[in-house]
Design an enzyme around this catalytic site. Structure first.
Site, mmCIF file in Angstrom:
data_model
loop_
_atom_site.group_PDB
_atom_site.id
_atom_site.type_symbol
_atom_site.label_atom_id
_atom_site.label_comp_id
_atom_site.label_asym_id
_atom_site.label_seq_id
_atom_site.Cartn_x
_atom_site.Cartn_y
_atom_site.Cartn_z
ATOM 1 N N TYR A 192 0.906 -1.279 -0.065
ATOM 2 C CA TYR A 192 0.027 -0.057 -0.049
ATOM 3 C C TYR A 192 0.654 1.206 -0.011
ATOM 4 O O TYR A 192 1.730 1.382 0.871
ATOM 5 C CB TYR A 192 -0.878 -0.059 1.278
ATOM 6 C CG TYR A 192 -1.923 -1.312 1.394
ATOM 7 C CD1 TYR A 192 -2.832 -1.383 0.554
ATOM 8 C CD2 TYR A 192 -1.509 -2.274 2.226
ATOM 9 C CE1 TYR A 192 -3.688 -2.414 0.535
ATOM 10 C CE2 TYR A 192 -2.596 -3.261 2.260
ATOM 11 C CZ TYR A 192 -3.472 -3.567 1.334
ATOM 12 O OH TYR A 192 -4.351 -4.417 1.472
ATOM 13 N N SER A 193 0.429 2.113 -0.751
ATOM 14 C CA SER A 193 1.214 3.597 -0.877
ATOM 15 C C SER A 193 1.159 4.258 0.363
ATOM 16 O O SER A 193 -0.153 4.367 1.122
ATOM 17 C CB SER A 193 0.660 4.562 -1.936
ATOM 18 O OG SER A 193 1.143 3.660 -3.154
ATOM 19 N N CYS A 351 -1.010 7.777 -11.225
ATOM 20 C CA CYS A 351 -1.043 6.751 -10.345
ATOM 21 C C CYS A 351 -2.443 6.231 -10.252
ATOM 22 O O CYS A 351 -3.404 6.970 -9.808
ATOM 23 C CB CYS A 351 -0.580 7.072 -9.090
ATOM 24 S SG CYS A 351 -0.584 5.622 -7.928
ATOM 25 N N GLU A 391 2.641 4.543 -11.934
ATOM 26 C CA GLU A 391 2.300 3.607 -11.248
ATOM 27 C C GLU A 391 0.919 3.076 -11.256
ATOM 28 O O GLU A 391 -0.029 3.724 -10.850
ATOM 29 C CB GLU A 391 2.538 3.736 -9.634
ATOM 30 C CG GLU A 391 3.966 3.040 -9.278
ATOM 31 C CD GLU A 391 4.047 3.228 -7.826
ATOM 32 O OE1 GLU A 391 5.475 3.319 -7.647
ATOM 33 O OE2 GLU A 391 3.148 3.225 -6.887
ATOM 34 N N TYR A 393 -2.427 -0.132 -11.750
ATOM 35 C CA TYR A 393 -2.758 -1.399 -11.493
ATOM 36 C C TYR A 393 -3.810 -1.800 -11.819
ATOM 37 O O TYR A 393 -4.760 -0.914 -12.207
ATOM 38 C CB TYR A 393 -2.718 -1.556 -9.954
ATOM 39 C CG TYR A 393 -3.316 -0.553 -9.371
ATOM 40 C CD1 TYR A 393 -4.424 -0.111 -9.201
ATOM 41 C CD2 TYR A 393 -2.245 0.932 -8.845
ATOM 42 C CE1 TYR A 393 -5.178 1.076 -8.347
ATOM 43 C CE2 TYR A 393 -2.669 1.579 -8.040
ATOM 44 C CZ TYR A 393 -3.993 2.031 -7.858
ATOM 45 O OH TYR A 393 -4.597 3.092 -7.173
#
Ligand code: A2P
Length: 393
Positions: A192-193, A351, A391, A393
């Protein structure tokens, strides 16, 4: 006896995110249900996979007399120390390889095969692992999406108490969910960021916040979203060496996100908010969500001063309003963005949802075309200089 250097992945640190396998230009990396492994025969040592790895698990180079087979690596729970080679020098990186064209070509998997911004502070990584985690205590957990929102996103604050946990904006941590996997082993780390600036969620407190969305059936996200104040959590990390914030008051930062992809940008923004400066650097945020209720941190975001941050929200499912994505907002701000793209102090961070990457790329190409800039030439320069980070996902 001739010793050879073998590229191996540390199963303890690896979070099985598949980034290395996607990045490898020669298909040397594969995986089974247990481990990610590198074929000695196929690996050319190009290091294309090293930079995108979010944990550093990939960066192991063992001196061996007989290379380990992929079958042997599938069975590992941890790296062997050596194979008949000298223990000293066993796990040191190889001499710097020439960073090849392949490196640039392989940035699409996560887009993060780029260096950190030149001004970024030096991060600590891998201080704690799945096997040797640090125990943090939950200081708070609250939902940050609106009452009617479908997505259940939580702001979770972890307190590290007397344990050192130095981190930088743009890094991540790993949470080790309790229990065991189907094979009876400790569960893999969930990444987790970090949503807080380096000073902590509260300045001077040894803590940090995460922004976590509950995913149906997700072991990690349900565990984190259900944490109660006072619960103890096993934490690995910190991880990540590239998606770091430029530590330069003159840096312009264009931040583009959807959903929980906003976490690192909350950290960037808080860093600037708490450390006023005389620099010329601007913050521009492009944030996409279905509705205002679905947008994490909507209330606090709207209260930020305009001199600190230029906020551009794109809502895709507000009844009676046209569907908007972040890339539409980029196009709306084409003039300002073109001005920033001309500036060597400008950094772009993306992101969130994977699909957004291509949309943003096309928007930047259009903006450049209209403003005497060449995006296909500029983008590799930005990447090379650590000024374009993705980044998704
Ligand atoms: P959409 O309404 O089309 O799903 P989510 O809530 O699923 O995390 O998504 C966050 C936001 O990102 C939503 O507004 C969603 O729109 C939007 N989105 C979905 N696909 C893309 C894409 N390819 N590019 C940009 N935004 C997208």
């Amino acid at each position: 006896m001739e010793l050879r250097r073998q590229h191996l992945i540390d199963p303890v640190v690896c979070i099985r995110c598949n980034t290395c396998q996607e990045a490898c230009p020669v298909d040397a990396i594969s995986h089974d249900a247990n481990n990610y492994v590198v074929s000695f025969e196929k690996c050319t040592g190009c290091r294309t996979c090293v930079s995108p790895c979010p944990t550093g698990a990939i960066d192991n180079w063992l001196l061996v007399d007989r290379p380990w087979s992929v079958e042997a690596q599938f069975g590992w729970d941890e790296l062997p120390l050596e194979q008949s080679g000298p223990a000293v020098d066993a796990v040191t990186p190889p001499p710097p390889e020439e960073v090849s064209e392949l490196m640039a070509a392989a940035t699409t998997a996560t887009g993060s095969a780029v260096p950190a911004p030149a001004s970024a502070s030096k991060p600590y990584v891998n201080l704690y692992s799945r096997e040797k985690p640090v125990v943090a205590r939950v200081a708070g957990n609250r939902r940050i999406t609106g009452d009617g929102a479908e997505s259940d996103v939580h702001h979770v604050v972890l307190d590290f108490q007397a344990n050192a946990f130095p981190f930088l904006e743009g890094q991540s941590i790993g949470i080790v969910p309790p229990g065991a996997d189907d094979n009876g082993r400790a569960r893999n780390i969930r990444l987790y960021s970090i949503a807080s600036p380096r000073e902590g969620e509260r300045t001077g407190f040894n803590n940090l916040a995460l922004t976590v969305k509950r995913v149906a059936g997700g072991v990690g996200s349900n565990y984190v979203c259900d944490l109660k104040k006072g619960d103890e959590v096993r934490v690995a990390g910190p991880f990540g060496q590239a998606f770091l914030m430029p530590d330069d008051p003159h840096a312009n930062i264009i931040m583009i996100c959807t959903g929980t992809g906003s976490a690192p940008f909350r950290a960037f923004t808080e860093r600037r908010r708490r450390n006023p400066h005389d620099g010329t650097g601007r913050l521009m945020l492009f944030f996409g969500a279905r509705t205002p209720e679905e947008l994490p941190y909507f209330g606090p975001l709207m209260k930020l001063p305009r001199e600190l941050i230029d906020v551009n929200l794109a809502f895709s499912r507000v009844p009676g309003q046209p569907k908007q994505y972040v890339q539409d907002k980029l196009r709306e701000r084409a003039d300002e963005l073109a001005g920033l793209l001309h500036d060597a102090n400008t950094h772009i961070y993306i992101c969130g949802l994977k699909g957004m990457e291509q949309g943003c790329d096309e928007a930047f190409a259009d903006i450049c075309r209209l403003n005497a800039l060449d995006w296909t030439g500029l983008r590799p320069v930005l990447r090379r200089e650590g000024r374009y980070h993705v980044e998704t996902y």
